[in-house]
Design an enzyme around this catalytic site. Sequence first.
Site: not given
Lengths: 71, 447
Positions: B60, B134, B158
């Site tokens: 990420k 996310s 997330s």
Amino acid sequence: MKDDVGPLMDADAVRAMLDLQAVTIEETEHEGVAGTAGRLNLRTRQLADAAPVLADPTAFGAALARIGEES
Amino acid sequence: MSSRERMPLILSRIEQLQPSVNCFVALDEDGARTTAEMSDRHLEQGNPPRLLEGMTAAWKDVLGTAGRRPSGGASPAQESRTGEATIIKRLRDAGALMIGALNMDEFAAGGTGANAHLGRCTNPWDPSRITGGSSGGTAAAVAAGLVRIAIGSDAGGSTRLPAALCGVTGLKPTYGRVSRHGALARSWSMDCLGPMALTAVDCEAALRAIAGTDAADPTTLTAPPLEHISPTTNGLRIAIATHEGTPLSDHVRAAIGHAGTVLRELGFAIHKAELPDITQANDLQQVLVKCEAAAMHGRRLRDAPDSIGIEARSVIREGLLIPATRYIEALALREVMLARFVDEAFATADVLLAPVYPDEAPHAIARQDPRAIENAFTAAARQTRYANYLGLPALSVPAGFGPNGMPLAFQLIGRPFDELRLLAIAERFQDVTGFHRQHAPNAVQAA
């Protein structure tokens, strides 16, 4: 507080938020940013008032290790 | 085939799918080739393979690398002073082939995978549907077969939510298990970096590679070491945890019931149990995450609110209106709430089995109403936030498919630092089920 909020909220919303801090949770049915913040404020205050003792807020990691080991 | 020989194929597959999946934000071709050469050389010198030898890895876009500062999904990039993240170094030292940075919700403050600056990351199972967030790019990259291991972060779900919606296995470790040094924060007090992979076996390998104390991240210093051997699963008691008022679709309910049946046949003691009230922990999680986000991004919220997409703006602005005393109370209540939860939830169970998300991944909708965004986010994360507030480990495991062919999942939640037990249960579950081996329509053969 209004200065902190800047362009995100109008004056009525700020006023509603400030009002919320003095009322009970049943009365916090305002919508929007102020309503959500107000509900979270009141929920936290009620839980803190009901807690027998508040822990050191910086020591949660140690508490995790201890509770993990004890359980 | 050597990693050097595989690399052109790996990169060409990414090039092939990136336009439709949009999971990468920065492909590090030089780094990929360099780590491939390093891995080959390691083996050519007669060394035993390391934990992640020759496995492709991505992360990420919250992790700093030697050559790149992460964006945090923001434009301009989230302010940071990060150098190379500890977790990046540990992945590389474990032999991983370091491919690049992945798409995410802006500031990690969202649950859809839609980023106003980087574009929407699409679900490889159906591009019209959300990945969840996310860490949407993390889940999509694994589900599309583009990388074998990918790192997400989880402050409210997330990692687990996108893992569930994209049909991959995703771990949120215990708070403090994995160093966050060099990572952009979503929430200093709750962030957990963790791996996603198709299998729990790969997640375990990744966890072993990245876990451990790090003087640069004091939250890791109180964590007990990971065991060398996976804990036994014999005789474990697993509670299928429900609670009043949980809105679950029939197919998620059925998938969880089926998982319980499979685990019972494997010899686990399965029973149903009412989960302690998670509403309070969910609310307190919101106090922490909203206050911390407002502190982190307050200047941008005030000075340039239009530079923040409506999704992120809608879920962090309340933090500007929560007093410091409430924030500190929410922090101070954590130990009390954790002790109570562990006493109640684990009195008759070693592990909890609970829903992650109430339905299949929904279709992507470009919402413009901040209240609708906040309400949808709250509904999506209802089953995940409490584990972050309590710091507990949780693992999302593929559990079947819904009526539209989209993945379903359950999560296993354990006592503090019990990640290996969760992974061991999932490994046994995956030994006898094939949900994690199904290929998404928009996927290539796993890299």
